[in-house]
Design a protein around this motif. Structure first.
Motif, PDB file in Angstrom:
ATOM      1  N   THR A   3       1.154  -1.336  -0.195  1.00  0.00           N
ATOM      2  CA  THR A   3       0.289   0.224   0.263  1.00  0.00           C
ATOM      3  C   THR A   3       1.242   1.202   0.174  1.00  0.00           C
ATOM      4  O   THR A   3       0.799   2.662  -0.866  1.00  0.00           O
ATOM      5  CB  THR A   3      -0.676   0.256   1.380  1.00  0.00           C
ATOM      6  OG1 THR A   3      -1.536  -1.033   1.019  1.00  0.00           O
ATOM      7  CG2 THR A   3      -2.169   0.872   1.521  1.00  0.00           C
ATOM      8  N   GLU A   4       1.594   1.185   0.769  1.00  0.00           N
ATOM      9  CA  GLU A   4       2.684   2.239   0.888  1.00  0.00           C
ATOM     10  C   GLU A   4       3.260   2.396  -0.545  1.00  0.00           C
ATOM     11  O   GLU A   4       3.716   3.678  -1.112  1.00  0.00           O
ATOM     12  CB  GLU A   4       3.720   2.018   2.353  1.00  0.00           C
ATOM     13  CG  GLU A   4       4.608   3.608   2.471  1.00  0.00           C
ATOM     14  CD  GLU A   4       5.689   2.924   3.522  1.00  0.00           C
ATOM     15  OE1 GLU A   4       6.631   3.910   4.062  1.00  0.00           O
ATOM     16  OE2 GLU A   4       4.420   3.002   5.050  1.00  0.00           O
ATOM     17  N   ILE A   5       4.106   1.472  -1.164  1.00  0.00           N
ATOM     18  CA  ILE A   5       4.630   1.268  -2.389  1.00  0.00           C
ATOM     19  C   ILE A   5       4.039   2.415  -3.496  1.00  0.00           C
ATOM     20  O   ILE A   5       3.900   3.003  -3.872  1.00  0.00           O
ATOM     21  CB  ILE A   5       5.678   0.302  -3.222  1.00  0.00           C
ATOM     22  CG1 ILE A   5       6.167   0.403  -1.326  1.00  0.00           C
ATOM     23  CG2 ILE A   5       5.861   0.499  -4.202  1.00  0.00           C
ATOM     24  CD1 ILE A   5       6.714  -1.523  -1.281  1.00  0.00           C
ATOM     25  N   GLU A   6       2.376   1.774  -3.605  1.00  0.00           N
ATOM     26  CA  GLU A   6       1.441   2.038  -4.850  1.00  0.00           C
ATOM     27  C   GLU A   6       1.090   3.759  -4.439  1.00  0.00           C
ATOM     28  O   GLU A   6       0.862   4.939  -5.317  1.00  0.00           O
ATOM     29  CB  GLU A   6       0.481   1.476  -4.402  1.00  0.00           C
ATOM     30  CG  GLU A   6       0.531   0.511  -4.730  1.00  0.00           C
ATOM     31  CD  GLU A   6      -0.601  -1.078  -4.822  1.00  0.00           C
ATOM     32  OE1 GLU A   6      -2.169  -0.770  -4.240  1.00  0.00           O
ATOM     33  OE2 GLU A   6      -0.195  -1.735  -5.793  1.00  0.00           O
ATOM     34  N   GLU A   7       0.792   4.448  -2.851  1.00  0.00           N
ATOM     35  CA  GLU A   7       0.541   5.453  -2.616  1.00  0.00           C
ATOM     36  C   GLU A   7       1.580   6.768  -3.175  1.00  0.00           C
ATOM     37  O   GLU A   7       1.951   7.584  -3.931  1.00  0.00           O
ATOM     38  CB  GLU A   7       0.089   5.459  -0.770  1.00  0.00           C
ATOM     39  CG  GLU A   7      -1.019   4.924  -0.475  1.00  0.00           C
ATOM     40  CD  GLU A   7      -0.993   5.374   0.688  1.00  0.00           C
ATOM     41  OE1 GLU A   7      -0.301   5.481   2.356  1.00  0.00           O
ATOM     42  OE2 GLU A   7      -2.151   4.989   1.364  1.00  0.00           O
ATOM     43  N   LYS A   8       2.784   6.143  -2.808  1.00  0.00           N
ATOM     44  CA  LYS A   8       4.079   6.797  -3.125  1.00  0.00           C
ATOM     45  C   LYS A   8       4.172   7.269  -5.012  1.00  0.00           C
ATOM     46  O   LYS A   8       4.771   7.704  -5.480  1.00  0.00           O
ATOM     47  CB  LYS A   8       5.469   6.520  -2.629  1.00  0.00           C
ATOM     48  CG  LYS A   8       5.494   6.721  -1.237  1.00  0.00           C
ATOM     49  CD  LYS A   8       6.852   5.540  -0.717  1.00  0.00           C
ATOM     50  CE  LYS A   8       7.212   5.941   0.526  1.00  0.00           C
ATOM     51  NZ  LYS A   8       8.302   5.779   1.191  1.00  0.00           N
ATOM     52  N   GLU A   9       3.735   5.685  -5.430  1.00  0.00           N
ATOM     53  CA  GLU A   9       3.674   6.145  -6.565  1.00  0.00           C
ATOM     54  C   GLU A   9       2.860   7.259  -6.812  1.00  0.00           C
ATOM     55  O   GLU A   9       3.451   7.710  -8.535  1.00  0.00           O
ATOM     56  CB  GLU A   9       3.409   4.194  -7.865  1.00  0.00           C
ATOM     57  CG  GLU A   9       4.876   3.675  -7.409  1.00  0.00           C
ATOM     58  CD  GLU A   9       4.449   2.004  -7.616  1.00  0.00           C
ATOM     59  OE1 GLU A   9       3.801   1.855  -8.471  1.00  0.00           O
ATOM     60  OE2 GLU A   9       5.481   1.048  -8.170  1.00  0.00           O
ATOM     61  N   ALA A  10       1.443   6.858  -6.894  1.00  0.00           N
ATOM     62  CA  ALA A  10       0.459   7.379  -7.372  1.00  0.00           C
ATOM     63  C   ALA A  10       0.986   9.017  -7.212  1.00  0.00           C
ATOM     64  O   ALA A  10       0.519  10.197  -8.318  1.00  0.00           O
ATOM     65  CB  ALA A  10      -0.999   6.926  -6.120  1.00  0.00           C
ATOM     66  N   GLN A  11       1.798   9.343  -5.571  1.00  0.00           N
ATOM     67  CA  GLN A  11       1.916  10.106  -5.121  1.00  0.00           C
ATOM     68  C   GLN A  11       3.717  11.385  -6.343  1.00  0.00           C
ATOM     69  O   GLN A  11       3.350  12.574  -7.002  1.00  0.00           O
ATOM     70  CB  GLN A  11       2.021  10.754  -3.918  1.00  0.00           C
ATOM     71  CG  GLN A  11       2.860  12.365  -3.371  1.00  0.00           C
ATOM     72  CD  GLN A  11       3.599  11.992  -2.342  1.00  0.00           C
ATOM     73  OE1 GLN A  11       3.442  11.419  -1.501  1.00  0.00           O
ATOM     74  NE2 GLN A  11       3.040  13.643  -1.887  1.00  0.00           N
ATOM     75  N   ALA A  12       3.908  10.207  -6.681  1.00  0.00           N
ATOM     76  CA  ALA A  12       4.845  11.055  -7.884  1.00  0.00           C
ATOM     77  C   ALA A  12       4.342  10.743  -8.764  1.00  0.00           C
ATOM     78  O   ALA A  12       4.179  12.205 -10.123  1.00  0.00           O
ATOM     79  CB  ALA A  12       5.955   9.842  -7.768  1.00  0.00           C
ATOM     80  N   LYS A  13       3.600  10.617 -10.053  1.00  0.00           N
ATOM     81  CA  LYS A  13       2.580  10.498 -10.983  1.00  0.00           C
ATOM     82  C   LYS A  13       1.575  11.495 -11.012  1.00  0.00           C
ATOM     83  O   LYS A  13       1.853  12.116 -12.001  1.00  0.00           O
ATOM     84  CB  LYS A  13       1.551   9.313 -11.409  1.00  0.00           C
ATOM     85  CG  LYS A  13       2.505   8.143 -11.554  1.00  0.00           C
ATOM     86  CD  LYS A  13       1.201   7.041 -12.321  1.00  0.00           C
ATOM     87  CE  LYS A  13       2.330   5.808 -12.573  1.00  0.00           C
ATOM     88  NZ  LYS A  13       1.166   4.454 -13.507  1.00  0.00           N
TER      89      LYS A  13
END
Length: 131
Positions: A3-13
């Motif tokens: 979840t944390e990794i996906e949130e960071k990827e979404a934030q980066a996008k």
């Protein structure tokens, strides 16, 4: 837990999207229309591409500048613009811009080249009733 990794990827996008939007705004302000067109097309923003086309047409010798910019687009970008202009052409407020871009494409692309565009058949079928 990813979840944390996906949130960071979404934030980066999302941050990248904001940066591109700011760059697009700067390009329009600086009247660097070719780069603005390319960026708006890559962001898949038909309305933004339309705004760039309208901005170009408002300039002195706008039609000439629009022609210069459209001709310099890559084939995939021209295909995207063709798809966008089909939608623009259905609205009377935007049909003149759509027709201007269509005229440029027809004038500078050989018929055989146009037939290679993806979605050309459906584009022509959609353009005919409104043109």
């Amino acid at each position: 837990d990813v979840t944390e990794i996906e949130e960071k990827e979404a934030q980066a996008k999302q941050e990248e999207q904001i940066m591109k939007e700011q760059e697009l705004s700067n390009l329009l302000h600086e009247k660097r229309y070719l780069k603005a067109l390319g960026l708006a097309i890559s962001l898949d923003r038909p309305h933004t591409v339309l705004m760039v086309v309208k901005a170009i047409l408002k300039e002195t010798d706008g039609r000439k500048h629009l022609e210069e910019n459209i001709v310099r687009l890559r084939k995939d970008q021209k295909e995207a613009v063709l798809t966008f202009l089909v939608t623009w052409n259905t609205n009377s407020r935007n049909c003149h811009e759509a027709q201007a871009v269509m005229e440029i494409l027809l004038k500078h692309e050989a018929p055989d080249s146009l037939l290679q565009y993806s979605g050309i058949k459906s584009a022509v079928e959609s353009l005919l009733p409104y043109t």
